[in-house]
Design a protein around this motif. Structure first.
Motif, PDB file in Angstrom:
ATOM      1  N   GLU A   1       3.140  -1.486   3.269  1.00 52.62           N
ATOM      2  CA  GLU A   1       2.948  -1.860   1.576  1.00 52.62           C
ATOM      3  C   GLU A   1       4.172  -1.653   1.314  1.00 52.62           C
ATOM      4  O   GLU A   1       5.136  -0.603   1.378  1.00 52.62           O
TER       5      GLU A   1
ATOM      6  N   ARG B   1      10.083   0.926  -2.356  1.00 57.81           N
ATOM      7  CA  ARG B   1       9.445   1.879  -1.458  1.00 57.81           C
ATOM      8  C   ARG B   1       8.360   1.274  -0.660  1.00 57.81           C
ATOM      9  O   ARG B   1       7.522   0.612  -0.952  1.00 57.81           O
TER      10      ARG B   1
ATOM     11  N   GLU C   1      -1.248  -6.058  -5.584  1.00 57.86           N
ATOM     12  CA  GLU C   1      -2.069  -5.375  -6.550  1.00 57.86           C
ATOM     13  C   GLU C   1      -1.428  -4.825  -7.711  1.00 57.86           C
ATOM     14  O   GLU C   1      -0.021  -4.312  -7.482  1.00 57.86           O
TER      15      GLU C   1
ATOM     16  N   ALA D   1       6.128  -1.214  -2.392  1.00 57.16           N
ATOM     17  CA  ALA D   1       5.916  -0.739  -3.871  1.00 57.16           C
ATOM     18  C   ALA D   1       7.229  -1.353  -4.678  1.00 57.16           C
ATOM     19  O   ALA D   1       8.158  -0.817  -4.529  1.00 57.16           O
TER      20      ALA D   1
ATOM     21  N   THR E   1       2.446  -3.985  -6.033  1.00 59.85           N
ATOM     22  CA  THR E   1       2.225  -3.393  -4.685  1.00 59.85           C
ATOM     23  C   THR E   1       1.822  -4.673  -3.899  1.00 59.85           C
ATOM     24  O   THR E   1       0.859  -5.292  -4.210  1.00 59.85           O
TER      25      THR E   1
ATOM     26  N   ARG F   1       0.821  -5.781   0.065  1.00 58.38           N
ATOM     27  CA  ARG F   1       0.353  -5.059   1.147  1.00 58.38           C
ATOM     28  C   ARG F   1       0.126  -6.374   2.243  1.00 58.38           C
ATOM     29  O   ARG F   1      -0.262  -7.368   1.731  1.00 58.38           O
TER      30      ARG F   1
ATOM     31  N   THR G   1       6.157   1.558   2.818  1.00 55.09           N
ATOM     32  CA  THR G   1       5.366   2.467   3.795  1.00 55.09           C
ATOM     33  C   THR G   1       4.613   1.742   4.877  1.00 55.09           C
ATOM     34  O   THR G   1       3.899   0.555   4.623  1.00 55.09           O
TER      35      THR G   1
END
Length: 603
Positions: free
Chosen positions: A25, A9, A64, A27, A91, A93, A11
């Motif tokens: 980001e 996912r 993270e 996921a 995650t 980033r 973003t």
């Protein structure tokens, strides 16, 4: 496994539109990283054959865990990061900088955002089949999103990374048009201000789509998006499976030629929906995004498409033959005089595209060719050969239709193209290939006369003078003069190229030198230098003072008669019925009226 894979996912959020910064980001699901993984950013984007090192625009890469605690990542090389085992998922980033408005790079500011997936999204090595869901947060409320990807409840869904890379995004307050043809919905997304008529562009696109689709008997998709972005002094296009990205000059539509150029670009990139995106050398998909993916068939995928763009717009009736004839003649002139034509074949140019075509240097015109432009001229000759061999029953569009019916998306080899050529023309393909594709034989326009009743007419520079100017012996002498020096467009008389074997080359002049004076006269501009270099005329000599990396040298340069020629495409006044019918069948237009003949004709 592919269908049941949990998607990544993604973003995207703006960080500072004025600074062209946004955050990505990712996921990553537990199943993808439970044992650890390697995340990588592509080094290039399909359709643009150059390693662009997109990782140079990416920084602040961090991971993270499920609790929000930072997990250290090991950077393995310029574009890869090792992810530690994460039983509950991880995650990623990172920050991306996008301030390059081309069809292959990210660009965002306060007015819009163009997101090129290859330059944006990390992928997990060995997991290219994993789906990706993309959503956008925090962008201006008035902005809309356009993409060829389907929209689901959780975002825009790409079934795998290859599909994502082939699906750019446009965000902003763009204008949109829509039409249907052959059961397919076509959308046009207009971004940026310009001086053109979008209704006119949309109607021409509708005709182009119909013209291209007729070759293949329909469309291999149910939805297709044309992204049209306008910005000053830029032109380009990049094909994708279900869309294409196009950039045109904002101020280019004050004349019909501006529209004609756009229509050719639209036709070129749309034809790629078949030729290269589906009907392609297996080397061009699935891809290795980390490195070059060379092929010897770019002459087929790009060069033949460059010719077919003319066929499509002529059959669509959106570009007149008079404009196309000028375009073909200009390209012919360039290809028969480019020194590199004797050095590099189309196959070689295709293979070396990654290191030579997209990384040109001063000597490139003398050692290489363009598989686009030379390929376009060879495609024209191939069309003529097929039509001549089949007695007008088939041509290059039929070659593509046959290959599509026979191979579809299953992969295409050079042998397949040769076999189709033989079937349609009744000729041994080795003769054509050995001359024009693997060989470096000079272009011969005789087949254009025999097939289409078209002839290339060559003119020397002095033959282009008006009858009145030809009476001026001084002007005639200067016009006939040639040294082989090509001066750059800048304010000073700087050498851009020296034609091999020319008087300037023999005298020792070279790239980057500045011509300071000729025969004692200061030459502050390229125009002044060329005027003085040509003053003695053929058979004369000039003394040239030049600067080379701070050192001054003086050389004597002999002046020769110019070998340069320009061409125009003329129709045979005595073209027979078969030639006229072949022209009409090829281009969907009546045989053009013959113009007055001038100068010296060459076949």
């Amino acid at each position: 496994m592919g269908r049941s894979m949990t998607p990544i996912r993604a973003t995207l959020r703006p960080l500072d539109l004025a600074q062209h910064l946004f955050e990505v980001e990712l996921a990553l699901p537990a199943e993808a990283v439970a044992e650890g993984a390697v995340a990588a950013l592509p080094a290039w984007t399909p359709g643009s054959y150059l390693v662009r090192d997109y990782a140079r625009f990416v920084d602040r890469v961090r991971g993270e865990d499920a609790t929000g605690r930072e997990e250290p990542l090991e950077k393995l090389d310029k574009q890869r990061w090792r992810i530690p085992p994460a039983k509950r998922g991880l995650t990623l980033r990172y920050r991306v900088y996008g301030n390059d408005l081309t069809v292959r790079t990210n660009h965002l500011d306060a007015s819009h955002a163009q997101i090129i997936p290859a330059a944006t999204f990390l992928y997990l090595e060995g997991q290219l089949a994993r789906p990706i869901e993309v959503r956008f947060q925090g962008f201006p409320k008035a902005w809309k999103v356009a993409t060829a990807l389907p929209e689901g409840t959780a975002g825009y869904l790409a079934k795998d990374f290859d599909t994502l890379v082939d699906s750019p995004f446009e965000l902003g307050t763009f204008r949109a048009r829509k039409f249907t043809a052959g059961g397919t919905t076509f959308e046009l997304v207009f971004t940026g201000e310009h001086n053109g008529d979008e209704d006119r562009m949309a109607e021409a696109t509708r005709k182009i789509v119909a013209s291209a689709g007729a070759i293949f008997g329909g469309f291999p998709f149910k939805r297709y998006v044309f992204f049209l972005t306008f910005t000053p002094r830029v032109r380009g296009g990049l094909e994708h499976r279900d869309c294409t990205s196009l950039i045109a000059d904002s101020h280019g539509f004050d004349r019909p030629e501006g529209y004609y150029g756009l229509y050719q670009l639209i036709a070129h990139e749309f034809f790629h929906a078949w030729n290269v995106k589906r009907l392609h050398d297996p080397a061009l998909g699935p891809f290795d995004y980390s490195r070059e993916n060379p092929t010897r068939m770019l002459w087929f995928h790009e060069g033949l498409t460059s010719y077919m763009e003319h066929v499509i717009v002529l059959r669509a009736g959106v570009v007149p033959w008079s404009h196309t004839a000028k375009e073909l003649a200009k390209c012919w002139s360039e290809q028969v005089q480019r020194p590199g034509r004797l050095e590099q074949s189309l196959e070689e140019a295709s293979w070396d595209a990654w290191i030579r075509f997209y990384k040109q240097h001063e000597f490139s015109p003398n050692s290489s060719i363009s598989y686009y432009d030379k390929g376009e001229m060879v495609a024209w000759l191939m069309d003529a050969a097929i039509r001549e061999g089949s007695r007008g029953k088939a041509g290059l569009p039929d070659l593509f239709a046959l290959l599509w019916a026979r191979h579809g998306e299953r992969g295409l080899t050079d042998a397949d193209v040769r076999r189709a050529y033989r079937e349609l023309s009744g000729r041994n393909p080795a003769l054509f290939w050995n001359a024009y594709i693997s060989g470096r034989v000079e272009l011969d326009g005789a087949s254009l006369v025999r097939a289409f009743g078209l002839r290339m007419e060559a003119r020397a520079p002095w033959e282009a003078l008006s009858p009145e100017d030809q009476k001026d012996p001084q002007l005639l002498r200067r016009t006939r003069a040639w040294t082989g020096l090509v001066l750059g467009p800048g304010p000073s008389a700087t050498v851009q190229n020296v034609i091999p074997g020319s008087p300037a080359a023999t005298a020792g002049l070279s790239f980057g030198m500045e011509i300071l004076a000729v025969d004692g006269w200061r030459t502050a501009t390229p125009g002044e230098a060329q005027r003085l270099l040509s003053a003695p005329g053929p058979g004369g000599r000039v003394r040239v003072l030049a600067a080379d990396r701070g050192r001054i040298l003086e050389v004597e340069v002999p002046v020769a008669e110019s070998p340069e020629r320009t061409h125009r495409l003329v129709t045979e006044t005595r073209a027979n019925a078969a030639q006229r019918a072949t022209f009409a069948a090829a281009y969907g237009q009546p045989f053009p009226r013959a113009a007055a003949r001038r100068g010296r004709a060459t076949a």
